[in-house]
Design a protein around this motif. Sequence first.
Motif, mmCIF file in Angstrom:
data_model
loop_
_atom_site.group_PDB
_atom_site.id
_atom_site.type_symbol
_atom_site.label_atom_id
_atom_site.label_comp_id
_atom_site.label_asym_id
_atom_site.label_seq_id
_atom_site.Cartn_x
_atom_site.Cartn_y
_atom_site.Cartn_z
ATOM 1 N N TYR A 137 38.386 49.633 53.471
ATOM 2 C CA TYR A 137 39.131 50.766 53.178
ATOM 3 C C TYR A 137 40.094 49.993 52.068
ATOM 4 O O TYR A 137 41.253 49.413 52.364
ATOM 5 C CB TYR A 137 40.026 51.192 54.197
ATOM 6 C CG TYR A 137 39.110 52.185 55.125
ATOM 7 C CD1 TYR A 137 39.337 53.302 55.285
ATOM 8 C CD2 TYR A 137 38.235 51.553 56.044
ATOM 9 C CE1 TYR A 137 38.766 54.208 55.985
ATOM 10 C CE2 TYR A 137 37.376 52.360 56.837
ATOM 11 C CZ TYR A 137 37.612 53.622 56.881
ATOM 12 O OH TYR A 137 36.852 54.577 57.757
ATOM 13 N N LEU A 138 39.720 50.057 50.946
ATOM 14 C CA LEU A 138 40.256 49.368 49.699
ATOM 15 C C LEU A 138 41.064 50.458 48.686
ATOM 16 O O LEU A 138 40.562 51.209 48.094
ATOM 17 C CB LEU A 138 39.102 48.586 49.042
ATOM 18 C CG LEU A 138 38.210 47.726 49.495
ATOM 19 C CD1 LEU A 138 37.424 46.809 49.004
ATOM 20 C CD2 LEU A 138 39.103 46.545 50.177
ATOM 21 N N ASP A 139 42.258 50.024 48.556
ATOM 22 C CA ASP A 139 43.160 50.530 47.623
ATOM 23 C C ASP A 139 42.911 49.594 46.427
ATOM 24 O O ASP A 139 42.438 48.549 46.502
ATOM 25 C CB ASP A 139 44.532 51.085 48.100
ATOM 26 C CG ASP A 139 45.431 49.807 48.508
ATOM 27 O OD1 ASP A 139 44.849 48.559 48.348
ATOM 28 O OD2 ASP A 139 46.432 49.688 49.456
ATOM 29 N N ARG A 140 43.723 49.593 45.433
ATOM 30 C CA ARG A 140 43.688 48.842 44.160
ATOM 31 C C ARG A 140 44.171 47.511 44.381
ATOM 32 O O ARG A 140 43.606 46.642 44.120
ATOM 33 C CB ARG A 140 44.359 49.757 43.096
ATOM 34 C CG ARG A 140 43.710 50.830 42.695
ATOM 35 C CD ARG A 140 44.494 51.211 41.168
ATOM 36 N NE ARG A 140 44.002 52.211 40.446
ATOM 37 C CZ ARG A 140 44.490 52.911 39.272
ATOM 38 N NH1 ARG A 140 45.474 52.333 38.693
ATOM 39 N NH2 ARG A 140 43.596 53.902 38.758
ATOM 40 N N ALA A 141 45.090 47.417 45.310
ATOM 41 C CA ALA A 141 45.687 46.240 45.532
ATOM 42 C C ALA A 141 44.907 45.296 46.527
ATOM 43 O O ALA A 141 44.718 44.252 46.295
ATOM 44 C CB ALA A 141 47.114 46.265 46.164
ATOM 45 N N LEU A 142 44.278 46.106 47.618
ATOM 46 C CA LEU A 142 43.375 45.289 48.414
ATOM 47 C C LEU A 142 41.977 44.976 47.976
ATOM 48 O O LEU A 142 41.539 43.784 47.796
ATOM 49 C CB LEU A 142 42.995 46.107 49.511
ATOM 50 C CG LEU A 142 44.131 46.141 50.712
ATOM 51 C CD1 LEU A 142 43.714 47.025 51.760
ATOM 52 C CD2 LEU A 142 44.380 44.780 51.285
ATOM 53 N N GLU A 143 41.651 45.830 46.759
ATOM 54 C CA GLU A 143 40.353 45.514 46.034
ATOM 55 C C GLU A 143 40.592 44.369 45.270
ATOM 56 O O GLU A 143 39.613 43.371 45.318
ATOM 57 C CB GLU A 143 39.941 46.741 45.407
ATOM 58 C CG GLU A 143 38.697 46.644 44.499
ATOM 59 C CD GLU A 143 38.053 47.613 43.757
ATOM 60 O OE1 GLU A 143 37.060 48.106 44.055
ATOM 61 O OE2 GLU A 143 38.788 47.935 42.986
ATOM 62 N N TRP A 170 29.617 49.950 43.705
ATOM 63 C CA TRP A 170 30.534 48.735 43.897
ATOM 64 C C TRP A 170 29.950 47.504 43.373
ATOM 65 O O TRP A 170 30.571 46.689 42.841
ATOM 66 C CB TRP A 170 31.389 48.816 45.214
ATOM 67 C CG TRP A 170 32.599 47.899 45.331
ATOM 68 C CD1 TRP A 170 33.669 48.121 45.211
ATOM 69 C CD2 TRP A 170 32.479 46.276 45.498
ATOM 70 N NE1 TRP A 170 34.485 47.071 45.286
ATOM 71 C CE2 TRP A 170 33.961 45.950 45.542
ATOM 72 C CE3 TRP A 170 31.680 45.599 45.590
ATOM 73 C CZ2 TRP A 170 34.489 44.732 45.508
ATOM 74 C CZ3 TRP A 170 32.043 43.938 45.575
ATOM 75 C CH2 TRP A 170 33.414 43.760 45.551
#
Length: 247
Positions: A137-143, A170
Amino acid sequence: MRDRVDILGVLVDKVAQKEALNRVKSFIDSKDSHIIVTPNAEMIIRAHQDEELRRILNSADLVIPDGTGVVLASKLLGNSLTERVTGIDLVKELLEIGSKVGYNFYFLGGAPKVAQEAKAKVKEKYPNLDIRTHHGYLDRALEAKVLEELENTKVDILLVGMGVPLQEKWLDKHLANLEIPVGIGVGGTFDILAGKKKRAPKMIQNFHLEWLYRLLQEPKRLGRMSALPQFIYEIFQEKLKKLNKLK
């Protein structure tokens, strides 16, 4: 030259499991980045409608026939695949080999804690394995955080379980930049490794009813199962075209 079979526009490698494993080992030795995909009937139908996914599948370095329906379709179309090679079986073999030769793994995907639980189960059997994890579950920051970790960590095999087509897209976007030798889209493999879900017993697999077993475990898959009759219809249409050409 690769020996491949065209299944509705998706080129699937004609390989047995042992050959698939040998190819993965050669990919790791080469140090270049290689994408491995595991199409079943549902994925092929999606690729039939998604040009980007079809491009990714056909440009992948290894395309294994994950679904029984794919193997049966190849026989009907007159160019039989060697055997079914499932993503979960390939992963399990790689984990065993990795425990002996020292491969480093990264589990990326699944709901929070699932990849961690999968790692814990795997390390019960192979305690010496080096495995890092992150949920899918990746938002931009986590990605960005995950990409930074992957860039700064030695990883031989990156397993991405985000579902089709997100995991394939991905990998296509990021793998080469990460300089990781092998990336595999693994769907729900982490759930199985973690013991959250069970594979169908061998007898059910032998009767080609694994799809029904999965549906009984996950009724929410019912909508996705509409791909199966469409796949059968498209395969028979393709067969009729071939027969008409012979007349």
